[in-house]
Design a protein around this motif. Structure first.
Motif, mmCIF file in Angstrom:
data_model
loop_
_atom_site.group_PDB
_atom_site.id
_atom_site.type_symbol
_atom_site.label_atom_id
_atom_site.label_comp_id
_atom_site.label_asym_id
_atom_site.label_seq_id
_atom_site.Cartn_x
_atom_site.Cartn_y
_atom_site.Cartn_z
ATOM 1 N N ALA A 35 11.185 44.466 43.402
ATOM 2 C CA ALA A 35 10.504 43.814 42.282
ATOM 3 C C ALA A 35 10.369 42.313 42.535
ATOM 4 O O ALA A 35 9.347 41.708 42.178
ATOM 5 C CB ALA A 35 11.269 44.069 40.983
ATOM 6 N N ARG A 36 11.373 41.717 43.150
ATOM 7 C CA ARG A 36 11.299 40.291 43.481
ATOM 8 C C ARG A 36 10.177 40.024 44.489
ATOM 9 O O ARG A 36 9.410 39.053 44.357
ATOM 10 C CB ARG A 36 12.650 39.859 44.062
ATOM 11 N N LEU A 37 10.034 40.908 45.489
ATOM 12 C CA LEU A 37 8.981 40.748 46.485
ATOM 13 C C LEU A 37 7.600 40.890 45.844
ATOM 14 O O LEU A 37 6.684 40.092 46.129
ATOM 15 C CB LEU A 37 9.169 41.780 47.595
ATOM 16 N N GLU A 38 7.432 41.880 44.971
ATOM 17 C CA GLU A 38 6.151 42.050 44.281
ATOM 18 C C GLU A 38 5.845 40.851 43.385
ATOM 19 O O GLU A 38 4.695 40.381 43.327
ATOM 20 C CB GLU A 38 6.184 43.332 43.444
ATOM 21 N N PHE A 39 6.859 40.360 42.694
ATOM 22 C CA PHE A 39 6.667 39.206 41.818
ATOM 23 C C PHE A 39 6.202 37.990 42.616
ATOM 24 O O PHE A 39 5.248 37.297 42.224
ATOM 25 C CB PHE A 39 7.971 38.905 41.083
ATOM 26 N N ASP A 40 6.843 37.735 43.739
ATOM 27 C CA ASP A 40 6.437 36.592 44.568
ATOM 28 C C ASP A 40 5.053 36.794 45.166
ATOM 29 O O ASP A 40 4.283 35.824 45.332
ATOM 30 C CB ASP A 40 7.464 36.365 45.680
ATOM 31 N N ALA A 41 4.703 38.042 45.514
ATOM 32 C CA ALA A 41 3.380 38.309 46.076
ATOM 33 C C ALA A 41 2.283 38.009 45.057
ATOM 34 O O ALA A 41 1.279 37.351 45.370
ATOM 35 C CB ALA A 41 3.306 39.759 46.547
ATOM 36 N N ILE B 227 -8.873 35.245 38.005
ATOM 37 C CA ILE B 227 -7.647 34.528 37.632
ATOM 38 C C ILE B 227 -7.002 35.175 36.414
ATOM 39 O O ILE B 227 -5.765 35.327 36.340
ATOM 40 C CB ILE B 227 -7.962 33.037 37.357
ATOM 41 N N GLU B 228 -7.819 35.588 35.454
ATOM 42 C CA GLU B 228 -7.275 36.243 34.266
ATOM 43 C C GLU B 228 -6.590 37.561 34.631
ATOM 44 O O GLU B 228 -5.493 37.868 34.145
ATOM 45 C CB GLU B 228 -8.396 36.490 33.268
ATOM 46 N N ALA B 229 -7.240 38.362 35.514
ATOM 47 C CA ALA B 229 -6.627 39.626 35.941
ATOM 48 C C ALA B 229 -5.345 39.373 36.725
ATOM 49 O O ALA B 229 -4.335 40.072 36.550
ATOM 50 C CB ALA B 229 -7.624 40.410 36.797
ATOM 51 N N ILE C 103 3.160 41.052 34.286
ATOM 52 C CA ILE C 103 3.757 42.384 34.346
ATOM 53 C C ILE C 103 4.892 42.420 35.356
ATOM 54 O O ILE C 103 5.998 42.920 35.073
ATOM 55 C CB ILE C 103 2.680 43.434 34.693
ATOM 56 N N HIS C 104 4.673 41.889 36.549
ATOM 57 C CA HIS C 104 5.703 41.921 37.591
ATOM 58 C C HIS C 104 6.829 40.936 37.300
ATOM 59 O O HIS C 104 7.971 41.158 37.723
ATOM 60 C CB HIS C 104 5.065 41.627 38.949
ATOM 61 N N TYR D 138 10.673 42.102 37.100
ATOM 62 C CA TYR D 138 11.682 41.399 37.905
ATOM 63 C C TYR D 138 12.856 40.932 37.045
ATOM 64 O O TYR D 138 14.032 41.124 37.410
ATOM 65 C CB TYR D 138 11.022 40.217 38.613
ATOM 66 N N GLU D 139 12.559 40.348 35.905
ATOM 67 C CA GLU D 139 13.630 39.858 35.038
ATOM 68 C C GLU D 139 14.457 41.004 34.453
ATOM 69 O O GLU D 139 15.679 40.872 34.314
ATOM 70 C CB GLU D 139 13.023 39.011 33.909
ATOM 71 N N ARG D 140 13.805 42.119 34.136
ATOM 72 C CA ARG D 140 14.540 43.259 33.600
ATOM 73 C C ARG D 140 15.514 43.825 34.646
ATOM 74 O O ARG D 140 16.680 44.111 34.339
ATOM 75 C CB ARG D 140 13.560 44.345 33.167
#
Length: 373
Positions: free
Chosen positions: A263-269, A290-292, A299-300, A304-306
């Motif tokens: 999840a951390r990797l997806e969040f950073d990506a 940019i909005e999408a 969402i990511h 990640y925080e959860r």
């Protein structure tokens, strides 16, 4: 009577076209006018009353015929048809649109099945497309991090706790491996003592001059064998508890940690993707992108925080459980080993009672003769 016969003959000679319209007959204009007025009156009656086709009758005879030729339409089997009959009973034209209606129904069902299949295919294609896009972004982020070109989100305190857990798991795995090796070696020694005691007992019966000496050694080996089996029960309990702690409790926490790292990797990506779009031009297409990207980033980020909170909670409970389990197991191992090598049989048995360890009676693992049948 003659006039009636002439009217019947004139009626039966009236030709009917495919649309049910009578042709113009110059011979009998008055009869045509009467027929037209009655047809119009019948049509108005149909439109007002709305008859049911199941209650409609087909007149087989001509004008003035008897009721013997009336056939109720409710008795007719097969597909329903629309009958347009006039007062003369000479027009029985099937509904030409029925075949096309059935054809349209079949076509609609085929189109519905095709649309459902096409919908499933489109849904699967969207899933594969999203998976491919997500994999591409994560792979790009991973390569950037390894080559030092990309930034990554780091929780220093949590990362340190995760590293301590992995190191602890490696050490506990080493303890588990050595405890299993000790169990195997000690089991072999107990089996050897058991065989040696049986041999001494047999020799004491066959050697009268050394009966006492062989008898003492046979009793000693049997006693050591009994105490060894008791110690094996304690060591097996120790091994089982360590195995549960390492391969179930710690492994469950490490699986959550793996999900957190993904999840951390997806969040950073997705964060890097959003930052890259913000640096570009601000036209209509870019603003939509940019909005999408902002929505995907949020969402990511929530995911990640959860998972980070889940890892923190699991690490805390794992540490408490580890201390509790190891305190009990290390005390058991120490007391059992000390009592065995001190030759204190009572203390060894008391240690097993203290930790609620029940030994299986000899031959308990072997099936009974009823089970073998």
């Amino acid at each position: 009577m003659a006039e009636s016969m002439m009217s019947k003959a004139a009626t039966m000679e009236i030709p009917i076209n495919s649309n049910g319209d009578s042709r113009n007959l110059a011979e009998d204009d008055s009869l045509e006018q009467i027929q037209w007025s009655l047809r119009e009156k019948d049509l108005q009656q149909v439109m007002v009353s709305g008859p049911n086709l199941n209650e409609t009758s087909i007149v087989s005879g001509g004008y003035g015929g008897t009721t013997e030729g009336i056939i109720p339409t409710s008795s007719i089997k097969g597909p329903a048809i629309c009958l347009n009959t006039d007062f003369l009973g000479n027009r029985r034209i099937p509904n030409e649109g029925q075949g096309s209606s059935m054809h349209h129904t079949s076509s609609n069902s085929n189109m519905t099945a095709e649309e459902a299949t096409r919908g499933v295919a489109v849904e699967k294609f969207d899933i594969v497309k999203k998976w491919g896009l997500n994999t591409y972004k994560c792979t790009k982020q991973m390569i950037s991090e390894r080559f030092g070109r990309g930034s990554r989100t780091v929780d220093l305190e949590l990362e340190a706790q995760i590293e301590v857990l992995r190191e602890t798991k490696r050490k506990y795995e080493s303890v588990l491996h050595l405890a299993r090796a000790l169990t195997n070696h000690f089991y072999s020694m107990v089996q050897t003592q058991h065989a040696l005691g049986d041999t001494f007992a047999d020799l004491s019966q066959k050697s009268p001059e050394l009966r006492d000496e062989f008898g003492y050694n046979a009793e000693t080996q049997k006693l050591l064998c009994k105490n060894g089996e008791t110690l094996l029960g304690a060591i097996n309990f120790f091994v089982s508890s360590i195995n549960t702690l390492v391969n179930k409790t710690m492994e469950d926490t490490l699986m959550t940690i793996k999900m957190y790292e993904n999840a951390r990797l997806e969040f950073d990506a997705y964060r890097a993707d959003l930052e890259e779009l913000n640096l570009g031009p601000r036209d209509a297409v870019t603003l939509a992108r940019i909005e999408a990207a902002q929505q995907q980033y949020q969402i990511h980020k929530d995911k990640y925080e959860r998972l980070r909170n889940d890892v923190t909670i699991k690490l805390k409970f794992l540490e408490e459980n580890k201390v509790k389990v190891m305190h009990k197991q290390l005390l058991l191992f120490h007391n059992a080993i000390s009592a065995y090598f001190a030759g204190n049989q009572q203390q060894l048995e008391q240690t097993l009672k203290q930790f609620n360890i029940k030994l299986k009676p000899p031959g308990a693992d072997k099936p009974s003769w009823l089970e073998e049948q």
